[in-house]
Motif scaffolding. Structure first.
Motif, PDB file in Angstrom:
ATOM      1  N   ASP A  62       0.777  -1.056  -0.130  1.00  0.00           N
ATOM      2  CA  ASP A  62      -0.151   0.147   0.175  1.00  0.00           C
ATOM      3  C   ASP A  62       1.055   1.252   0.127  1.00  0.00           C
ATOM      4  O   ASP A  62       1.494   1.470   1.058  1.00  0.00           O
ATOM      5  N   ARG A  63       1.040   2.072  -1.146  1.00  0.00           N
ATOM      6  CA  ARG A  63       1.876   2.828  -1.279  1.00  0.00           C
ATOM      7  C   ARG A  63       1.379   4.209  -0.930  1.00  0.00           C
ATOM      8  O   ARG A  63       1.210   5.339  -1.821  1.00  0.00           O
ATOM      9  N   THR A  64       0.996   4.467   0.331  1.00  0.00           N
ATOM     10  CA  THR A  64       0.264   5.815   0.847  1.00  0.00           C
ATOM     11  C   THR A  64       0.917   6.008   2.084  1.00  0.00           C
ATOM     12  O   THR A  64       1.752   5.319   2.357  1.00  0.00           O
ATOM     13  N   GLY A  65       0.653   7.313   2.519  1.00  0.00           N
ATOM     14  CA  GLY A  65       1.484   7.747   3.773  1.00  0.00           C
ATOM     15  C   GLY A  65       1.883   8.920   3.571  1.00  0.00           C
ATOM     16  O   GLY A  65       1.683   9.694   2.564  1.00  0.00           O
ATOM     17  N   THR A  66       3.087   9.376   4.511  1.00  0.00           N
ATOM     18  CA  THR A  66       3.508  10.603   4.679  1.00  0.00           C
ATOM     19  C   THR A  66       5.089  10.432   4.353  1.00  0.00           C
ATOM     20  O   THR A  66       5.857   9.732   4.753  1.00  0.00           O
ATOM     21  N   VAL A  67       5.712  11.331   3.538  1.00  0.00           N
ATOM     22  CA  VAL A  67       7.122  11.525   3.292  1.00  0.00           C
ATOM     23  C   VAL A  67       7.566  12.818   3.924  1.00  0.00           C
ATOM     24  O   VAL A  67       6.906  14.104   3.793  1.00  0.00           O
ATOM     25  N   GLY A 105       1.838   6.562  -4.920  1.00  0.00           N
ATOM     26  CA  GLY A 105       3.210   6.244  -4.705  1.00  0.00           C
ATOM     27  C   GLY A 105       4.179   7.193  -4.912  1.00  0.00           C
ATOM     28  O   GLY A 105       5.309   7.351  -4.867  1.00  0.00           O
ATOM     29  N   THR A 106       3.697   8.622  -5.466  1.00  0.00           N
ATOM     30  CA  THR A 106       4.526   9.645  -5.843  1.00  0.00           C
ATOM     31  C   THR A 106       4.164  11.072  -4.945  1.00  0.00           C
ATOM     32  O   THR A 106       3.082  11.287  -4.679  1.00  0.00           O
ATOM     33  N   VAL A 107       4.970  11.979  -4.461  1.00  0.00           N
ATOM     34  CA  VAL A 107       4.772  13.038  -4.023  1.00  0.00           C
ATOM     35  C   VAL A 107       5.680  14.297  -4.320  1.00  0.00           C
ATOM     36  O   VAL A 107       6.991  13.754  -4.499  1.00  0.00           O
ATOM     37  N   ALA A 108       5.231  15.329  -4.643  1.00  0.00           N
ATOM     38  CA  ALA A 108       6.383  16.138  -5.252  1.00  0.00           C
ATOM     39  C   ALA A 108       6.400  17.633  -4.258  1.00  0.00           C
ATOM     40  O   ALA A 108       5.460  18.061  -3.771  1.00  0.00           O
ATOM     41  N   PHE A 109       7.654  17.826  -3.897  1.00  0.00           N
ATOM     42  CA  PHE A 109       7.764  18.932  -3.179  1.00  0.00           C
ATOM     43  C   PHE A 109       8.377  20.209  -4.010  1.00  0.00           C
ATOM     44  O   PHE A 109       9.474  20.014  -4.660  1.00  0.00           O
ATOM     45  N   THR A 110       7.955  21.533  -3.558  1.00  0.00           N
ATOM     46  CA  THR A 110       8.455  22.738  -4.084  1.00  0.00           C
ATOM     47  C   THR A 110       9.656  23.166  -3.751  1.00  0.00           C
ATOM     48  O   THR A 110       9.582  23.443  -2.374  1.00  0.00           O
ATOM     49  N   LEU A 111      10.919  23.188  -4.221  1.00  0.00           N
ATOM     50  CA  LEU A 111      11.860  23.620  -3.340  1.00  0.00           C
ATOM     51  C   LEU A 111      11.938  25.283  -3.492  1.00  0.00           C
ATOM     52  O   LEU A 111      12.126  25.655  -4.753  1.00  0.00           O
ATOM     53  N   PRO A 112      12.098  26.193  -2.563  1.00  0.00           N
ATOM     54  CA  PRO A 112      11.785  27.316  -2.622  1.00  0.00           C
ATOM     55  C   PRO A 112      12.973  28.097  -3.401  1.00  0.00           C
ATOM     56  O   PRO A 112      13.771  27.721  -3.332  1.00  0.00           O
TER      57      PRO A 112
END
Length: 323
Positions: A162-167, A185-192
């Motif tokens: 189960d590819r859910t949850g917090t990064v 299964g993916t999350v994108a972070f904006t680098l300031p």
């Protein structure tokens, strides 16, 4: 051939004659025939550990004493639900395949042997441990420049997990911490865009889910200075000899206001520096300098921006004609 028993009459006995034979399988009348006694079975099985989402095979050995080879079937049950079954082979071994959908937990199952005509049924307990999937955690970011935001992409690969949850994303260099939620299964972070130029050590931690174990990876990201562009404007046409020319210009950079100083150098046709002026950039990145009175001739004007901690240096040249 059937046997007969002759009876001789005695006075008062009306039943004199010949009796039928006794039943051959009746131990009461045929002491040479013994009743069949089922042999006890011994079921041997080892604990099993596997990863969630993968099928497992349990090897079951059934024995019933020297010279005996049990036959029949073996079932593995969880409560009343049958998870799998198999038939004993000629060595008394059954290999039972468990489903890949068995939940992540430590399960106590029942291994039940059916018995056969000469072997009694038997059952033992089996412990099956289903562990969380070890994920493949990757994080990547393109080259970064100060003043321009970037994107760091995190991907969690976990097969059937189960590819859910917090990064959690930690900038160990700047001391900042942020979190994001996985989607497929993916999350994108904006680098300031305000990440300071230099190397940043980023630690990415996946906190795990009910079926996928936590994981951590580290990557190094280099932020380069913003690229500056310097301009200079000289008076149009020809400047009269003996007068002071005024030069203006601006230093720009994507997403940021340049700070610092611009140095103006005026060179003669022979290459000698005949005038130098330094100006501090305004809050809008512009500057203005007044040159000393110059003799008649052709000059080269170079405006050199020194750069700053966040913006790279740059320069530009122009022609100045004095008559």
């Amino acid at each position: 051939m059937p046997s007969y028993v002759a009876r001789f009459p005695v006075p008062g006995d009306p039943g004199a004659g010949i009796e039928p034979p006794a039943a051959p399988d009746d131990p009461a009348t045929n002491p040479e025939t013994e009743p069949v006694v089922a042999r006890p079975a011994t079921v041997t099985v080892a604990p099993l550990s596997r990863v969630y989402g993968t099928a497992g095979t349990v090897r079951v050995q059934v024995t019933a004493g020297a010279g005996a080879t049990p036959t029949g079937t073996v079932q593995i049950r969880k409560g009343t639900a049958v998870l799998g079954s198999a038939t004993l082979d000629s060595a008394g071994v059954a290999r039972v395949r468990l489903p890949a959908t068995l939940a992540r937990a430590t399960h106590t199952l029942t291994v039940a042997y059916s018995g056969d005509a000469t072997t009694s049924p038997a059952a033992v307990s089996l412990t099956v441990t289903v562990a969380r999937v070890t994920p493949r955690l990757t994080a990547s970011a393109p080259p970064l420049r100060y003043g321009t935001a970037g994107t760091l992409t995190v991907v969690v690969g976990a097969g059937a997990g189960d590819r859910t949850g917090t990064v959690r994303l930690e900038d160990l260099t700047a001391g900042s911490v942020r979190t994001g939620t996985l989607r497929n299964g993916t999350v994108a972070f904006t680098l300031p865009k305000t990440m300071r130029p230099g190397e940043h050590v980023l630690r990415v931690t996946y906190l795990g889910s009910s079926t996928v174990a936590p994981a951590t990876t580290t990557l190094r990201v280099t932020v380069r200075k913003a690229v500056s562009r310097t301009t200079v404007q000289v008076p149009a046409g020809t400047v009269r000899a003996g007068t002071q020319a005024v030069l203006t210009g601006r230093v720009t950079a994507p997403g940021v206001t340049a700070r610092g100083t611009v140095t103006i150098r005026v060179r003669s046709a022979a290459g000698a520096v005949v005038a130098t002026r330094t100006a501090t950039l305004t809050s809008t990145g512009s500057y203005r300098v007044v040159l000393p009175a110059l003799r008649a001739g052709s000059y080269t004007v170079v405006a050199q921006y020194a750069g700053s901690a966040t913006v790279s240096a740059s320069h530009v040249g122009a022609r100045l004609s004095v008559r």
